[in-house]
Design an enzyme around this catalytic site. Structure first.
Site, PDB file in Angstrom:
ATOM      1  CB  ILE A   5      -1.552  -0.092   1.121  1.00 46.34           C
ATOM      2  CG1 ILE A   5      -0.144   0.160   2.658  1.00 46.34           C
ATOM      3  CG2 ILE A   5      -1.750  -0.907   0.652  1.00 46.34           C
ATOM      4  CD1 ILE A   5      -1.341   0.270   3.965  1.00 46.34           C
ATOM      5  CB  ALA A  59       7.217  -5.651   7.264  1.00 48.81           C
ATOM      6  CD  GLU A 111      -0.786   0.544  12.179  1.00 40.44           C
ATOM      7  OE1 GLU A 111      -0.397  -0.315  13.016  1.00 40.44           O
ATOM      8  OE2 GLU A 111      -2.029   0.891  12.288  1.00 40.44           O
TER       9      GLU A 111
END
Ligand SMILES: Cc1cc2nc3c(=O)[nH]c(=O)nc-3n(C[C@H](O)[C@H](O)[C@H](O)COP(=O)(O)OP(=O)(O)OC[C@H]3O[C@@H](n4cnc5c(N)ncnc54)[C@H](O)[C@@H]3O)c2cc1C
Ligand code: SF4
Lengths: 328, 735
Positions: B472, B516, B696
């Site tokens: 993404i 990941a 994040e």
């Protein structure tokens, strides 16, 4: 997008001949956004980009004429503009983004419409979009709305920067009408206050074409453009101030002050300027000027802060403009 | 061959460290980068599908009630309009991330202003949009909608599993030497990904191909099947490139289902893309929050109690709520604890996961409160945090997996020259600008999810990695290529990584920072199996096998891998499952932020002058893409601190600033040169590659560093985000 017809005008006469029942398109950076939303839904577009109006040229009496199709980028970068009218160059560069300024034209910029959120939302009543339907901004979220010169019908602002500087410079707008005649309109008379007809942003009659803007011969004094906004770039002014201030020794010889983001038009207040002229700069004087400017100011909730903000900005800019030490 | 590992115990082999190709960890460029910058990467809207029609969703213009009539007949057949779809299967809102089933459906009931209620399909996008604009819809509005989460008559509920009352916080507050007791507010956010949502549906008999922009294909396919009442086996989803998600593409959303219904009904492929205002109105919002924080500490600054009680909102019936206190549970010690979440039920756009749900807003506020406590106690903010790092989880009494919080604080303080800052709020001025410095801690829970990936070492000495994982914009193509190259001893250009195809072995997709480490572990396991097969062919121990630059062997007896393969490819599927280590150890990533701001004393405008982030997130798989993730998070932190805010009109709940002109994400000039430092770390409890999530972490507290710096600059505490100039103006000295 509502279906529309499209014609490319070959010259001014052709544009004006076709323009009566059509909408001109220049850079399209404002018009196309509004057409996608159908806030504007013209039946016919006349493309004026091929007209011979992209020149900046000096006039015999020392003025500078900026053609209506001169892009914001070109105007801001022009040596004469940068040298003699730096406030204009700075105002333009404080607006939009590099990509937009490359497309945006002088004429289109003057005619750009308000950024009122409710105006942009077809599901929400708005007197400017649909006269008589009501104004949802008045009791709604009005952070970017007017504190001066608003009406019961509309509290929108003219959002641009370029015209604010042009107002401080006493520019005149060249308009060509259906009769082929050109009239010159002082920029202060070009944009309208909302009054009972917020649907009308400016004095252009159907089919009238802006052909250029005349900047009077250069004046002395410091030129400052101060724009206050929510982010460092790519945001409309919450309050902006274009100032051209000339000193005569210890006193203020002249002060042209035009404000953006406060009203339905670039705002100039002759009483404020008169109050300053002939006086010695002082905190007291600047405070009085600000109070004079804002005597009739009215907030609508989320934009209340613009009143103290404008006061602070005016005082700070006047300090800078009258400070002998500081560079213009 | 399937290589399976369940993380029931630590994997301290650190096998990747034994490898010699030198790819993992390196700042390798993305293999997909050149395609993206030259416009050759095919995003959802860019597929060239023959005979494609365009659909545009129609929005509800009431906030609650029913659609009584959609007057479509006058539209159809004119100006290119082909159909108006008002099917009971249309989605009223997107699925929550990982839902695995359809969200609420039906085009008659309206739950919020802007909800999709119909789809207009036409030959061209412009025609469809015009049709959608003029479609006449009649409603029966219900008058009892609620819009303001804090209004006295708004209904609320308290999710049972998110209430903690440990010890006696009230007493701890009374007994404390120093306390903080404040209410903070953060506004709603939209993910505002660069690529607006889009789906193209084409049917071949019963088989649906859906090209779209989604983060979690493995779940999306089930959600889509459930919504359409068909079996998942009949669907293939393709999302090879996703132009940003940030949570907004976790679940299947209205454009996909409406495109599929329309394409089936009309018998031609249909493309449905959202306009920017539709992205704002119909994709998930981050809930606004009200957070009541109480902190109690002794003379020594050691916390005795923490209170973090929050009000968030969502539509009635939605099970998701912003988990604001997620990191508060484990971040700092303190025996007496009261943490809780209350959900207001309101008729606004659906609330859902937006980058770092929980910590993005929870850490932001907790770290403001810590700053206030540091000041109250007269202790340096860095030191206060150091003193409150608990040995074991203060509620669950379990140990932490690797945690480099103190190192991040110390390293950050040194690099930023924290000790040189001016400590006296409001006393450092340069011209019209007040200068201040602030810092904050970072934390984000770590999640490992079940994932599978297939790796094939081809006879020509190249390899293919295949999984339904998505990229993404995060760098998945790069890191999976690196892991495979590292394990198989191949340079990156010998590896082809195929992603975003639901026919490929499935993983958890991209979300919650788990992508990941999860899919990366699956690739690792597959490669380990392939290594074993190679070792077997060579008659040596896998531990002694050295694979590098396309050669295999032990020590210097290497021979080309192609010779070893001798015409026979080797392929394996890696399969990772989370296990006991997630329960037995508190797993999270940590960091610190330091910021310098300038606040204009006249106008209240704040500009961030410099910003540093130091992070520990396990093994770093690619220094460049990891750093970019941190940049992105910190930039959003700047936005959260200064400008980003969804504004709702509480008369009807509609989003007022639903475009990028008025929803202010930071632009280049708002972002200074950001420095990111990644700490060396291996977390053996987290995954067999010792990596944790990093996507994040960069946002989880970043805004607090900025607002703490604003306090240092001005003496003004911002407790109502964002820190727009109007909130500072009254207390600033002026020019
Ligand atoms: C995201 C965004 C941010 C922006 N930020 C700023 C900002 O910070 N400051 C700022 O000042 N501006 C800003 N702008 C506005 C931008 O400056 C205007 O869109 C632009 O100047 C309009 O020029 P144009 O040539 O593209 O006009 P068009 O879109 O082509 O036309 C606009 C209007 O002018 C009429 N028109 C155009 N030329 C003529 C003419 N010669 N005679 C008569 N009528 C004419 C058209 O009919 C139309 O109604 C922003 C715009 C966007 C999209
Ligand atoms: S302020 Fe003017 S433009 Fe805005 S909603 Fe009211 S009438 Fe419309």
């Amino acid at each position: 997008m509502k279906p529309f017809t499209y014609a490319r005008a070959t010259d001014r006469a052709d544009a004006i001949a076709q323009g009566g029942n059509a909408t001109y398109i220049a850079g399209g950076t404002n018009l196309l956004d509004l057409m996608k939303l159908e806030v504007m839904a013209p039946d016919k577009l006349v493309d004026i980009n091929r007209l011979d109006l992209a020149e900046i040229s000096g006039t015999d009496d020392g003025a500078l004429r900026i053609g209506a199709l001169v892009t914001n980028s070109d105007c801001a970068a022009d040596t004469r503009v940068r040298q003699d009218y730096p406030v204009l160059s700075r105002a333009i560069l404080a607006g939009a983004s590099g990509q937009l300024r490359n497309k945006a034209t002088t004429g289109g910029n003057l005619c750009q419409r308000t950024r009122c959120y409710y105006f942009y939302d077809m599901a929400i009543p708005c007197n400017k979009r649909e006269p008589g339907s009501g104004c949802q901004a008045m009791q709604g979220f009005n952070r970017i709305h007017a504190i001066l010169g608003a009406s019961d019908a509309c509290i929108a602002t003219y959002p641009g920067d370029m015209a604010v500087a042009m107002t401080a410079l006493d520019a005149q707008i060249q308009i060509e009408g259906a009769d082929g005649e050109t009239r010159l309109v002082p920029i202060q008379e070009f944009h309208l206050l909302p009054g009972d007809h917020p649907e009308k942003d400016n004095i252009l009659a159907a089919g009238e074409l802006i052909t250029g803007v005349i900047l009077p011969p250069p004046v002395e004094g410091k030129q400052i453009y101060r724009k206050v906004r929510d982010r460092a770039s790519y945001a409309f002014a919450l309050c902006s101030l274009a100032a051209v201030v000339e000193m005569d020794g210890e006193t203020i010889a002249s002060a042209a002050l035009a404000f953006g983001g406060l009203a339905h038009k670039p705002w100039r207040d002759p009483d404020v300027e008169a109050l300053l002229v002939g006086e010695k700069p002082s905190a007291d004087l600047f405070g009085k000027a600000a109070d004079q400017l804002l005597a009739d100011a009215q907030g609508y909730g989320s934009n209340d802060f613009k009143i103290p903000l404008t006061k602070r900005v005016l005082i700070s800019v006047l300090k800078e403009a009258t400070d002998k030490g500081a560079a213009a | 061959m399937t290589a399976h590992q369940k993380m029931d115990k630590a994997d301290s082999r650190n096998r990747l460290d034994d490898m010699v190709q030198g790819l993992v960890g390196s700042p390798m460029d993305r293999p997909d980068g050149p395609l993206k910058v030259s416009g050759r990467a095919t995003y959802a809207h860019e597929w060239d599908v023959p005979d494609m029609l365009y659909g545009v969703l129609v929005r509800a213009t009431i906030s609650k009630g029913r659609v009584t009539d959609v007057a479509s007949s006058y539209l159809i057949g004119k100006n290119g309009v082909r159909a108006v779809i008002t099917d009971d299967r249309l989605l009223r809102r997107p699925a929550q991330g990982g839902a695995d089933e359809a969200p609420p459906q039906g085009s008659k009931q309206v739950d919020y202003f802007g909800q999709p209620i119909a789809l207009v399909v036409a030959d061209s996008f412009e025609q469809a949009r015009h049709g959608a604009n003029i479609l006449a819809v009649s409603y029966e509005a219900e008058g009892n909608a609620a819009f303001d989460p804090e209004a006295a008559d708004t209904e609320t509920d308290q999710p049972e599993d998110d209430q903690l009352d440990q010890g006696d916080l009230d007493q701890a507050m009374t007994d404390a030497a120093f306390t903080v007791d404040q209410v903070y507010r953060t506004p709603g956010h939209n993910s505002a990904a660069m690529e607006p949502h889009c789906a193209i549906a084409s049917w071949d008999g019963d088989k649906l191909t859906l090209r779209g922009s989604y983060q979690m294909l493995n779940f999306n396919i089930n959600e889509l099947a459930d919504a359409l009442h068909i079996v998942p086996d009949n669907i293939r989803m393709l999302s090879p490139y996703v132009g940003g998600g940030f949570g907004s593409k976790l679940g299947i959303s209205p454009e996909a289902v409406s495109a599929a219904i329309a394409a089936k009904e009309i018998g031609q492929p249909v493309c449905v893309a959202l306009s920017r205002p539709q992205v704002f109105e119909t994709t998930m919002r981050r809930s606004e929050t009200r957070q009541h924080v109480r902190l109690a500490c002794g003379e020594d600054g050691v916390l005795t109690g923490i209170g973090h009680e929050c009000l968030v909102s969502n539509l009635p019936g939605e099970s998701f709520y912003e988990p604001v206190t997620q990191a508060t549970h484990f971040m700092y010690g303190g025996k007496h604890r009261k943490l809780g979440i209350e959900v207001a039920r309101i008729n606004r756009t659906c609330g859902g996961s937006v980058r770092a749900p929980g910590e993005a807003v929870g850490m932001q506020v907790l770290e403001n409160a810590m700053d206030e406590l540091a000041e109250a106690a007269g202790i340096d903010p860095v030191e206060l945090r150091r003193r409150n790092v608990p040995d074991r989880h203060p509620e669950q009494d379990i140990p932490y997996s690797s945690r480099r919080f103190i190192e991040a604080l110390d390293e950050g303080a040194i690099i930023f020259e924290w000790d040189k800052r001016n400590k006296m709020p409001g006393s450092l001025r340069e011209g019209d600008w007040l200068i201040g410095h602030g810092m904050a801690g970072a934390a984000r829970v770590n999640i490992l999810s079940e994932a599978k990936a297939k790796v094939t070492l081809l006879a020509d000495g190249s390899a293919v990695v295949e999984t339904d994982m998505t990229d993404i914009g995060t760098g998945t193509y790069a890191i999976l290529t690196q892991i495979a190259g590292e394990m198989l001893g191949l340079p990156a250009d010998k590896i082809e990584t195929k992603l975003g195809d639901s026919d490929l072995p499935s993983g958890p997709g991209s979300g919650g920072s788990w992508g990941a480490a999860s899919t990366g572990s699956a690739v690792f396991l597959a490669c380990e199996d392939i290594r074993k097969a190679i070792a077997k062919k060579l008659g040596i121990d896998e531990a002694d096998l050295r694979l590098a630059e396309g050669k295999a062997g032990r020590g210097d007896t290497a021979q080309p891998i192609t010779e070893v393969l001798d015409g026979t490819p080797i392929s394996a599927i890696g399969h990772i499952e989370p296990g006991q280590t997630l329960e037995e150890m508190q797993q999270a990533t940590y960091g610190s932020y330091f910021a310098e701001v300038a606040v204009n004393a006249v106008t209240g405008e704040t500009r961030v002058k410099r910003m540093l982030g130091v992070f520990g997130a396990g093994r770093i798989l690619n220094e460049k893409t990891a750093t970019s993730q941190c940049y992105g998070g910190m930039i959003w932190g700047i936005g959260s601190a200064l400008t980003e805010e969804l504004v709702f009109d509480n008369r009807d709940g509609h989003i007022v600033n639903h475009d990028l002109a008025e929803y202010h994400i930071p632009v280049n000039l708002d972002v200074p040169q950001i420095e990111v430092v990644l700490l060396e770390e291996r977390d053996e409890w987290a995954s067999p590659i010792q990596a944790k999530g990093i996507g994040e972490l960069g946002i989880c507290g970043a805004a607090a560093a900025v607002t703490n710096a604003i306090y240092n600059a001005t003496g003004i505490r911002i407790r109502d985000y964002p820190a727009t100039l109007d909130k500072l103006l009254a207390d600033l000295p002026g020019g």
